[in-house]
Scaffold this active site. Structure first.
Site, PDB file in Angstrom:
ATOM      1  CG  HIS A  15      -5.442  -6.447   6.039  1.00 34.19           C
ATOM      2  ND1 HIS A  15      -4.687  -7.508   5.590  1.00 34.19           N
ATOM      3  CD2 HIS A  15      -6.214  -6.072   4.978  1.00 34.19           C
ATOM      4  CE1 HIS A  15      -4.968  -7.758   4.315  1.00 34.19           C
ATOM      5  NE2 HIS A  15      -5.892  -6.895   3.918  1.00 34.19           N
ATOM      6  CD  GLU A 231      -4.853  -4.944  -3.263  1.00 39.93           C
ATOM      7  OE1 GLU A 231      -4.006  -5.804  -2.936  1.00 39.93           O
ATOM      8  OE2 GLU A 231      -5.115  -3.954  -2.567  1.00 39.93           O
TER       9      GLU A 231
END
Ligand code: 6MZ
Length: 373
Positions: A15, A231
């Protein structure tokens, strides 16, 4: 460590705003502190802290986004992030970022950012890189000019080369309309190296159904998809995501027995981010990490950094960690890095170039175990 740095590597889960150098983040926070936009002493320890829960990580991202909401800064961090990956011999980077708009951002100077102008600033950053040649897809439709990790500048001097492609992220806080805007923008930017869409953001927020129309549309239009999946425990969503058959998934930390068997029969490649999973405690310790099971069952996996700045790691460090934690030698790790070529979202021309780069590295690397050549 030198060996892991010198090995060519492919990074597919990074990211942009999570990969900013700490020194840059502190410098930018200091400037905002001077302007009175933020209180620097509050922020400094947050940036320098290493162990944070998943919840704290997303609070940090909110802070980073206040610091980076400016076109020039977006360009600068893109340039630095690409340079940092290239410096550790990442030869192909898929960099993901969430296009942002800040129409009236009162707390700093950045009035008037649209998703499009944000992405233009990112592309500007790719163009600004000077320490290494950046290929971001402009020759994808023609014959590649050069298929080595080193490019000849024409005057006898040689420079390193990195292939960079972009993924536009949909943040789980967004609406269906906003997600669709991101996909439309990705389609408009295909000639600038955009190859796919990522779904990310705080996994405790948002519903799969909100993003599905945009993801379906993206796929119909030929974009590749990667999803942050599992997650946090959410069996229903994990099942729906696996049924969607994305090109790759990230993390896969909180899977139950049913989800593991569905994943394994689907053969969807998993982007593994060891340090990130440990720091955020989505996996309690390295010895119970699913890397080992997926590796042993020959499920397609690849090592990634996730947020090299936020988690103070590097791709070389992730390879070193996997090697020492799971007892894998240089030959196995090189093979793992090379296998990642099969999971990139760029076209076959790029894949062939990468295959050649790895073949050439296999011939040249020092202390190379015989079994790899
Ligand atoms: C989920 C994550 C993430 O897009 O502003 N992001 N989403 N799980 C993670 N694991 C810890 N790490 C980063 O980069 C920062 C954004 O990427 C997503 C979050 O949406 C975060 O705000 P960009 O460049």
């Amino acid at each position: 460590m030198d060996w892991w740095v010198s090995m060519p590597k492919v990074e597919l889960h990074a990211h942009l705003n999570g990969s900013i150098r700490n020194s840059t983040l502190l410098e930018l926070a200091g400037e905002l502190g001077e302007k009175g936009t933020i209180n620097f002493s509050d922020v400094e320890h947050v940036i320098l802290k290493h162990d944070r829960s998943l919840r704290e990580v997303f609070k940090l991202f909110d802070l980073i986004h206040i610091i980076t909401t400016d076109h020039k800064i977006v360009t600068r961090i893109t340039e630095e992030v690409v340079e940092d990956f290239a410096a550790e011999n990442v030869v192909y980077l898929e960099l993901r970022t969430t296009p942002k708009c800040a129409l009236v951002h009162k707390r700093n100077d950045s009035i008037g950012m649209s998703k499009q102008s944000y992405m233009e600033a990112v592309v500007e950053g790719l163009r600004a890189v000077s320490t290494v040649e950046v290929d971001f897809g402009s020759h994808d439709l023609s014959t590649p000019a050069d298929s080595s990790a080193i490019s000849d500048k024409g005057n006898g001097s040689q420079r390193k080369k990195i292939h960079v492609r972009l993924l536009l992220s949909i943040d789980r806080r967004e609406t269906t309309t906003a997600a669709m805007e991101t996909v439309e923008l990705a389609l408009e930017m295909r000639h600038l190296g955009v190859v796919g869409i990522d779904l990310s953001g705080n996994p405790t927020i948002g519903e799969w159904a909100t993003f599905l129309p945009a993801l379906k549309f993206a796929r119909e239009q030929g974009l590749s998809i990667t999803l942050h999946c599992g997650e946090v425990p959410n069996p229903e969503e994990i099942q729906a995501m696996l049924s969607f058959l994305p090109g790759r998934i990230g993390h896969a930390c909180c899977f139950e027995e049913d989800e593991w068997s569905k994943l394994k029969s689907s053969k969807i490649p998993v982007e593994i981010c060891l340090t990130s999973n440990l720091r955020t405690e989505t996996i309690p310790s390295i010895d119970v990490h699913h890397f080992a099971d997926l590796y042993n069952s020959k499920h397609p996996i690849l090592l990634c950094t996730d947020d090299s700045g936020v988690f103070s790691t590097s791709l070389s460090n992730e390879y070193s960690l996997a090697s020492s934690s799971f007892g894998l030698g240089k030959a196995e790790m090189f093979q793992l890095a090379r296998d990642a070529i099969g999971f990139i979202f760029a076209n076959d021309v790029v894949k062939e170039e990468l295959v050649k780069i790895f073949a050439s590295a296999a011939r040249n690397l020092d202390s190379w175990p015989q079994s790899c050549t």
